[in-house]
Structure formats: C-alpha cells, structure tokens
Design an enzyme around this catalytic site. Structure first.
Site, mmCIF file in Angstrom:
data_model
loop_
_atom_site.group_PDB
_atom_site.id
_atom_site.type_symbol
_atom_site.label_atom_id
_atom_site.label_comp_id
_atom_site.label_asym_id
_atom_site.label_seq_id
_atom_site.Cartn_x
_atom_site.Cartn_y
_atom_site.Cartn_z
ATOM 1 N N SER A 113 0.792 -1.238 0.000
ATOM 2 C CA SER A 113 0.000 0.000 0.000
ATOM 3 C C SER A 113 0.823 1.288 0.000
ATOM 4 O O SER A 113 0.244 2.372 -0.110
ATOM 5 C CB SER A 113 -0.948 0.010 1.197
ATOM 6 O OG SER A 113 -2.065 -0.808 0.957
ATOM 7 N N LYS A 116 0.157 3.735 -2.781
ATOM 8 C CA LYS A 116 -0.882 4.768 -2.725
ATOM 9 C C LYS A 116 -0.291 6.173 -2.683
ATOM 10 O O LYS A 116 -0.969 7.140 -3.024
ATOM 11 C CB LYS A 116 -1.789 4.543 -1.514
ATOM 12 C CG LYS A 116 -2.664 3.296 -1.601
ATOM 13 C CD LYS A 116 -3.575 3.184 -0.392
ATOM 14 C CE LYS A 116 -4.556 2.021 -0.508
ATOM 15 N NZ LYS A 116 -3.934 0.716 -0.241
ATOM 16 N N SER A 304 -5.775 3.857 4.332
ATOM 17 C CA SER A 304 -5.314 2.887 3.333
ATOM 18 C C SER A 304 -6.502 2.254 2.626
ATOM 19 O O SER A 304 -6.638 1.031 2.527
ATOM 20 C CB SER A 304 -4.439 1.803 3.962
ATOM 21 O OG SER A 304 -3.634 1.182 2.972
#
Length: 472
Positions: A113, A116, A304
């Site tokens: 993640s 991102k 997230s």
C-alpha cells in the site's frame, strides 16, 4: 552512504519552516482561514493542531549532523529475522536531496500500500486539490426516464454520514444516495413527474472492473470491490459490512430506487444499465458532490482505502492517461513521476492500491516523491502547493489511521506523534515510507521496504517502527 545527492530538487521550493507548518504541523489539512465546505463544525475532535514539536531535543553545537551512528543503528535495526534478508531502504534530507542512508535503494520491490503515495500525487497533479466529483441524476432519452450517473466518487454512501462516526481528523463529510434521492424527488415533483423509470450509468470508467493480476480472494474476502464509477459504501453490501456487491453500480441504483419510492416517487420496472456517454442533451435533475480531491487523498492514505485508491487512479487515468481505466491509471502514474523528475527505472505499476503482486517500486523513488510533496512550490497567488494532502494524509504514529495501533514496541515510543508514514502490508511484504523531522531540525524522507519478510508480522512491523524512530 552520506553526502551524495539523490536528485536535483526543483528550483522553486518553499522553505523548510513553511513546509513544516503546512504539511507536518497540522494533523489533517493546510493552514487556511477558509474551512472546507464539506467540513462539519460538529464533527469529532481532531488530532492536536501541532503534531511535531518545533525541534525534538537540543540543537547540537555542531551545525553539521554526525550521521555515522545513525547509519550504523539503521543497518542493525533493518537486519533482523522478521524482516528477512531482502530489505531495501532510503533516507534522504528532503531539503537538499543528500542521501543519509541507502541500502539497495534502486532495487525494485513489491510496495504493497505504499504505492498509494504515487496514486495520491498523480491524482492531485491531474485534478488539483480542490476539485470535487459529481454524482448526477439526469433525464433519459425517453419521457419519464431518469438516469443515475456516477462520477467516480468512491466516498458516496447509502445513508447520510453521522459526523461523530468520522475518524479523528477526517472531518470532510461525504454525500449520500439518500440525500440525492430527496433532492431528486423535490425536483421531479416540481416538474410534475412522479412516475419514472430508473436507469444507471457507470460508463465514466472503462475496461475491466478488477485488475487482471488480482487473485479472486481479494474480492471474496473483502479486500477490494469491483472498480466502478458508481458505487455506494465502497461497493460494500452495507456501510459496516466486509462483503462486496457483485455489481456495485446496480446495487447503488437499486438502493436509490428504494429511496425514491420512500420519497413518494413511483419507480416502474427494474433498474437497468445505460451507456450515458451517448446521452447527449440530457438535462440535470439533481446532483451531490464528493469531498475535495485533497480530502479524498488524505482519507485514502490515512485509512489505506483500496477502493478509493482505485477510483482516484482511474480518475487520474481519464485526465492524464487517455482513459479512466487500470491501464490509463498506470500511464498517468508513469507520466507524473517523469514530470516530477522521479526515475521510473525499476518502477512497475499495475493498479492504484498496491494490491497487485506485479507492482514494483524502489525505496529511492518512494523517498524522492515524498520529499517532492513536502517541498511542493505553490502556484502564483496560492499559499501552498497542490501536493500537500499527500504529506498531511500520512498516518501519524500512534495517533491516526493504520499507524494508530503501532509504535508500541521497545524502542519506538519516541516516534509516537512525530513519525508520519504510509504503511504497506501483504503476505510476506512489510513497508513503511514517510516523513519525520530529526533532532537537527532536518526534514527527512524515508522508505523501508521488505518484500520477503518471513515475520511474525507484528515483529516485522515493530522493526520498521523502531527504524523510523531512530531518525528522530
């Protein structure tokens, strides 16, 4: 490794004090006298206005920091069993680009993640920080037909959001299908139309609704929904459920029909899909808007949020990548990195959330992009650059988002409330990338990536937290 310049910082940059005030001193959002129109004054108490103290500890007599002990400590902290042998790392002075610590920083690894961060930067560059996405109801081609048209707002909910339910610091209220139904019913009655056929339009996004590289388990276990330009509650069957709708757009349309009926509007037949790209000349009946792109980027990073990340990547793809699809989002990220001077060598992007096992980044590229967000120069007439939501959206150690339960292990307490970083976790992958101010007053950008971590997971996370705490 010390003193080597990792990149050439753009000539236009805000000074360190300004960066710390606008991106690190505030918990969520820029310094501004004008609140967001979507913010609720009655929302939950935010995190402290100043997260970082002016300086952590005494300023040493020597103006030149001695990084030798830091390098040794980081090397030891990152060489532990739970992280495995394949750990890359990059720590740089965000103001100068000088490399303070580097270990395999140009080797591609799976980012989970932390990808991102790239998605946030890309959509901000594509859309700006104050753009809002609109969900509309428009007239259909046939008399008595109305179309619910999605604009890519992955924060849209079924029921109105209770401000007290919003996570601390995330005060931007989202729109709901219930509110849209009320507005629509009012407008229909004004038109003397109380008997309608409802269609849905999710054609804003194109291509597959699932990334080809995602295992089916991601959808069935609730990690992510099918990506759709029209959805409610992130494509979940309800706001609090982990289960996902088989067809998010159709589910949103069916709920909207129920709310119209509750408002006294007769909805005939079954809700069906239509390609709105061919509906030239349709007039708007009603609409609701999303929070700003800035608010959504902050929410995506803090929580997230995989569904929000994929929607934002598609939106950026429509603006910079030629199409609002997975492929378009990939092209948008690549073009944005190159435009910002970040090397794409070793970078492979397959989605916007970081779920794909095909994603690869380097710790150098992560640290580089974080430094750029912190020193993003404002446009003429603006007080902050457009990339500030990436820095302000990073979770705060021990306080917000995915870092709220962390920094509790041995040697990590000093980082609580000071380290801001994006987490990244998949099976065998543990990452941490963020910003922190050290005892010398320097703003440091860092990235620690372990994509062959045997675990245990909690021990691996604690090792990363301890490494980040050493930077203070």
């Amino acid at each position: 490794m010390q003193g080597r310049s990792a990149w050439h910082r753009p000539a236009k940059a805000v000074i360190v004090a300004g960066v710390l005030a606008s991106t690190l001193a505030l918990a969520f959002g820029p310094a501004s006298a004008t609140p967001s129109p979507t913010s609720s004054a009655g929302g939950p108490p935010g995190v402290p206005a100043e997260v970082l103290p002016p300086v952590s500890g005494e300023i040493p007599a020597s103006p030149v920091p001695d990084d030798a002990s830091l390098v040794a400590s980081l090397a030891s902290a990152l060489t532990v069993g739970p992280l495995g042998a394949d750990v890359t790392a990059s720590v740089v002075d965000a103001a100068t680009g000088a490399v303070i610590f580097s270990r395999g920083a140009e080797r591609p690894q799976q980012p989970a993640s932390t990808l991102k961060i790239f998605t946030g930067v890309t959509v901000l560059r594509a859309m700006g920080d104050d753009t809002r996405l609109t969900t509309r109801v428009v007239t259909g081609k046939k008399p008595g037909t109305i179309v619910l048209s999605g604009g890519g707002d992955a924060t849209l909910t079924r029921l109105p959001t209770d401000p007290t339910d919003l996570p601390a610091g995330l005060g931007a209220r989202t729109s709901s299908l219930t509110e849209l139904a009320t507005l629509t019913a009012q407008s229909l009655r004004a038109r003397r139309l109380t008997n309608v056929t409802l269609l849905i339009d999710d054609s804003e996004f194109t291509g597959p609704s699932l990334a080809p590289s995602w295992p089916n388990a991601y959808l069935y276990s609730g990690f992510v929904s099918r990506v759709s330009a029209l959805s409610a509650d992130g494509g979940r069957v309800s706001a609090g459920s982990p289960w996902r709708d088989a067809d998010p757009a159709l589910a949103a349309g069916q709920f909207f029909a129920q709310r119209l009926i509750a408002e006294g509007i007769v909805v005939q037949g079954q809700v069906a899909r239509v390609d709105g790209s061919k509906a030239a000349g349709a007039s708007q009946i009603s609409s609701v808007q999303s929070p700003t792109i800035a608010d959504m980027v902050e929410r995506m990073l803090t929580l997230s949020d995989n569904d929000l990340a994929e929607a934002l990547a598609h939106i950026a793809g429509g603006k910079l990548g030629g199409e609002a699809s997975f492929a378009g989002g990939v092209r948008a990220v690549e073009r944005t990195l190159l435009a910002l001077g970040v090397s794409t060598s070793g970078v492979t992007v397959a989605d916007g959330s970081g779920l794909s096992a095909l994603n690869r980044v380097t710790s150098d590229s992560l640290a580089h992009i974080l430094a750029i967000t912190a020193f993003d120069a404002p446009a003429v007439g603006a007080t902050v650059g457009e990339l500030w939501p990436v820095a302000s959206g990073l979770p705060i150690a021990g306080v917000t988002g995915t870092l709220a339960p962390r920094f509790v292990g041995l040697g990590t307490s000093v980082g609580r409330g000071i380290v801001r970083a994006k987490t990244g976790t998949l099976r065998g992958v543990d990452c941490l990338a963020g910003l922190v101010r050290d005892r010398y007053g320097r703003l440091l950008a860092f990235a620690f990536v372990a994509d062959r971590a045997p675990g245990p997971v909690l021990a691996a996370r604690n090792a990363l937290d301890r490494a980040a705490s050493l930077l203070i």
